[in-house]
Write an enzyme that holds these catalytic residues in place. Structure first.
Site, PDB file in Angstrom:
ATOM      1  N   LYS A 168       0.692  37.076   4.601  1.00  0.00           N
ATOM      2  CA  LYS A 168       0.938  38.232   3.751  1.00  0.00           C
ATOM      3  C   LYS A 168       2.350  38.151   3.166  1.00  0.00           C
ATOM      4  O   LYS A 168       3.311  37.797   3.872  1.00  0.00           O
ATOM      5  CB  LYS A 168       0.791  39.521   4.554  1.00  0.00           C
ATOM      6  CG  LYS A 168      -0.593  39.731   5.149  1.00  0.00           C
ATOM      7  CD  LYS A 168      -1.646  40.009   4.098  1.00  0.00           C
ATOM      8  CE  LYS A 168      -2.992  40.313   4.727  1.00  0.00           C
ATOM      9  NZ  LYS A 168      -4.016  40.693   3.726  1.00  0.00           N
ATOM     10  N   ASP A 197      -1.160  36.440   0.251  1.00  0.00           N
ATOM     11  CA  ASP A 197      -1.847  37.654  -0.171  1.00  0.00           C
ATOM     12  C   ASP A 197      -0.814  38.763  -0.349  1.00  0.00           C
ATOM     13  O   ASP A 197      -0.108  39.131   0.590  1.00  0.00           O
ATOM     14  CB  ASP A 197      -2.865  38.044   0.894  1.00  0.00           C
ATOM     15  CG  ASP A 197      -3.710  39.248   0.518  1.00  0.00           C
ATOM     16  OD1 ASP A 197      -3.528  39.810  -0.577  1.00  0.00           O
ATOM     17  OD2 ASP A 197      -4.574  39.630   1.337  1.00  0.00           O
ATOM     18  N   GLU A 223      -3.148  35.680  -3.797  1.00  0.00           N
ATOM     19  CA  GLU A 223      -4.238  36.648  -3.713  1.00  0.00           C
ATOM     20  C   GLU A 223      -3.764  38.059  -4.043  1.00  0.00           C
ATOM     21  O   GLU A 223      -2.705  38.487  -3.598  1.00  0.00           O
ATOM     22  CB  GLU A 223      -4.824  36.606  -2.302  1.00  0.00           C
ATOM     23  CG  GLU A 223      -5.956  37.564  -2.046  1.00  0.00           C
ATOM     24  CD  GLU A 223      -6.531  37.397  -0.652  1.00  0.00           C
ATOM     25  OE1 GLU A 223      -7.114  38.375  -0.134  1.00  0.00           O
ATOM     26  OE2 GLU A 223      -6.408  36.299  -0.062  1.00  0.00           O
ATOM     27  N   GLU A 249     -11.388  41.383  -3.436  1.00  0.00           N
ATOM     28  CA  GLU A 249     -11.704  42.242  -2.297  1.00  0.00           C
ATOM     29  C   GLU A 249     -11.687  43.714  -2.668  1.00  0.00           C
ATOM     30  O   GLU A 249     -12.296  44.531  -1.969  1.00  0.00           O
ATOM     31  CB  GLU A 249     -10.754  41.983  -1.130  1.00  0.00           C
ATOM     32  CG  GLU A 249      -9.354  42.531  -1.321  1.00  0.00           C
ATOM     33  CD  GLU A 249      -8.506  42.356  -0.061  1.00  0.00           C
ATOM     34  OE1 GLU A 249      -8.281  43.357   0.636  1.00  0.00           O
ATOM     35  OE2 GLU A 249      -8.063  41.231   0.205  1.00  0.00           O
ATOM     36  N   ASP A 272     -16.434  40.678  -1.415  1.00  0.00           N
ATOM     37  CA  ASP A 272     -16.699  41.173  -0.067  1.00  0.00           C
ATOM     38  C   ASP A 272     -18.099  41.770  -0.077  1.00  0.00           C
ATOM     39  O   ASP A 272     -18.387  42.704  -0.820  1.00  0.00           O
ATOM     40  CB  ASP A 272     -15.639  42.232   0.270  1.00  0.00           C
ATOM     41  CG  ASP A 272     -15.790  42.847   1.646  1.00  0.00           C
ATOM     42  OD1 ASP A 272     -16.932  43.155   2.041  1.00  0.00           O
ATOM     43  OD2 ASP A 272     -14.758  43.045   2.323  1.00  0.00           O
ATOM     44  N   HIS A 299     -13.867  37.818   1.263  1.00  0.00           N
ATOM     45  CA  HIS A 299     -12.904  38.597   2.033  1.00  0.00           C
ATOM     46  C   HIS A 299     -13.540  39.142   3.304  1.00  0.00           C
ATOM     47  O   HIS A 299     -14.613  39.759   3.274  1.00  0.00           O
ATOM     48  CB  HIS A 299     -12.402  39.764   1.169  1.00  0.00           C
ATOM     49  CG  HIS A 299     -11.671  40.831   1.916  1.00  0.00           C
ATOM     50  ND1 HIS A 299     -12.231  42.055   2.221  1.00  0.00           N
ATOM     51  CD2 HIS A 299     -10.413  40.853   2.432  1.00  0.00           C
ATOM     52  CE1 HIS A 299     -11.358  42.802   2.878  1.00  0.00           C
ATOM     53  NE2 HIS A 299     -10.248  42.097   3.023  1.00  0.00           N
TER      54      HIS A 299
END
Length: 369
Positions: A168, A197, A223, A249, A272, A299
């Site tokens: 992240k 992400d 992402e 996602e 997702d 996701h």
């Protein structure tokens, strides 16, 4: 053929076993609506969806009051027709998360029932492209984790044969994100994939700055750099970014993916299955992406997505975040960093009904006949 004669709803809360933080939120609880459908031959299919801490009772309400009563008497094999009819029945609330999550709980149950009746695992019923898929890990890459611990987790995943790790980003300064990524890249070497992400946290200008930095470390994808509803900004970023842009996602319909693909707003899609409304639309998104020569890397929901990534040809990897351990007796079968497609008929998830019944939230369980 057999018609649906009973529908059951339960909901459980699953608290993550590790702290999960990103640039905009914390994942505090996984509300998990579960739907069981029984057909006139006595076969049962089970489906589910999830939230990350809010909205679960609204999903249950939509299922109980609007959607599940419409299933009774329908032919269970008419999955496409049922999905379309239920979407139309909720046209005033679509497209949106509550509707899509509700549709997904039903649609995954119908696919489970179809596969059980046919005696086939989902990955074969839905396409049968491959029997395993490489894994990458997210569980050791949350935003609060120190650089030292990021390195330790990535090295452990690399040792287990995983293809990569996701980290992240979205620290207050670019320098902080850079230092974390630099530490991991220096530890794992050039051949291990590092993915990042941002969870929709950047402006276009900041996303451009971070993308240039990410290229220094050969990042596999960037992402959710910006809010998912800003297609135009993603088009601009994708055209200029030296690293691939991944989105999906936080999108809730096949049409949203169509716009991104047609306009060149991404180079990887991450549909997702719960958030797009189930297996029926997920497969359409995967095949649409294939037509654009774009990969789909879904996701979350690894216990279900393992079968879907093995069903289609353009799904190169699966995200590892354990989700259902507390309410299932099955576990993802991992061999040398690859997730193996389940061989049992259905979704390949063995539910622990004693655990589910014990955890079911009072007032949110319903049976419709």
């Amino acid at each position: 053929m057999a018609c649906i004669v009973k529908a059951e709803i339960l909901m459980v809360n699953l608290v993550p076993k590790v702290t999960r933080t990103d640039a905009i939120q914390s994942f505090v609880s996984q509300e998990t609506p579960i739907v069981r459908l029984t057909d006139s031959d006595g076969q049962v299919g089970t489906g589910y969806s999830y939230t990350i801490g809010s909205g679960g009772p609204a999903v249950i309400s939509l299922l109980r009051e609007t959607l599940l009563p419409r299933l009774i008497g329908r032919e269970a094999e008419e999955i496409e027709g049922i999905w379309r009819d239920l979407l139309f029945a909720t046209h005033a609330t679509a497209v949106g998360a509550i509707t899509s999550l509700s549709l997904a709980a039903i649609d995954t149950a119908l696919w489970d029932l179809r596969c059980i009746r046919a005696g086939l695992p989902l990955w074969r019923m839905a396409g049968g492209t491959k029997s395993s898929v490489p894994l990458y890990s997210t569980e050791g890459g949350w935003l609060h984790i120190t650089a030292k611990d990021l390195v330790a987790d990535a090295l452990e995943m690399q040792k287990r044969g995983f293809i990569g790790s996701k980290i992240k980003i979205g620290k207050p300064t670019l320098a902080e994100d850079r230092a974390r990524l630099k530490a991991v890249r220096e530890a794992v070497g050039a051949d291990y994939q590092i993915l990042v992400d941002a969870n929709q946290s950047f402006t276009l200008a900041e996303a451009r700055r971070r993308a240039d930095m990410l290229a220094e470390f050969d990042i596999g994808w960037f992402e959710e750099p910006m809010p998912a509803d800003d297609v135009g900004a993603h088009v601009q970023l994708t055209a200029a970014s030296p690293v691939p842009i991944a989105v999906g996602e936080s999108m809730y319909s096949a049409s949203q993916f169509k716009d991104y693909l047609a306009m060149g707003g991404c180079t990887i899609v991450q549909a997702d299955v719960a958030r797009v409304g189930g297996i029926t639309p997920w497969l359409k998104i995967a095949h649409m992406a294939e037509a654009f020569n774009v990969a789909i890397c879904p996701h979350f929901l690894m216990e279900l997505h393992v079968s879907l990534t093995c069903a289609v040809p353009n799904a190169p990897m699966l995200e590892y975040i354990p989700q259902l351990d507390d309410i299932t007796t099955s576990r993802l079968n991992i061999h040398d960093g690859f997730a193996m497609a389940p061989s049992a008929p259905g979704l390949g998830i063995a539910w622990d009904w004693d655990a589910i019944t014990a955890r079911a939230l009072a007032g949110l369980s319903t049976t419709i006949e």
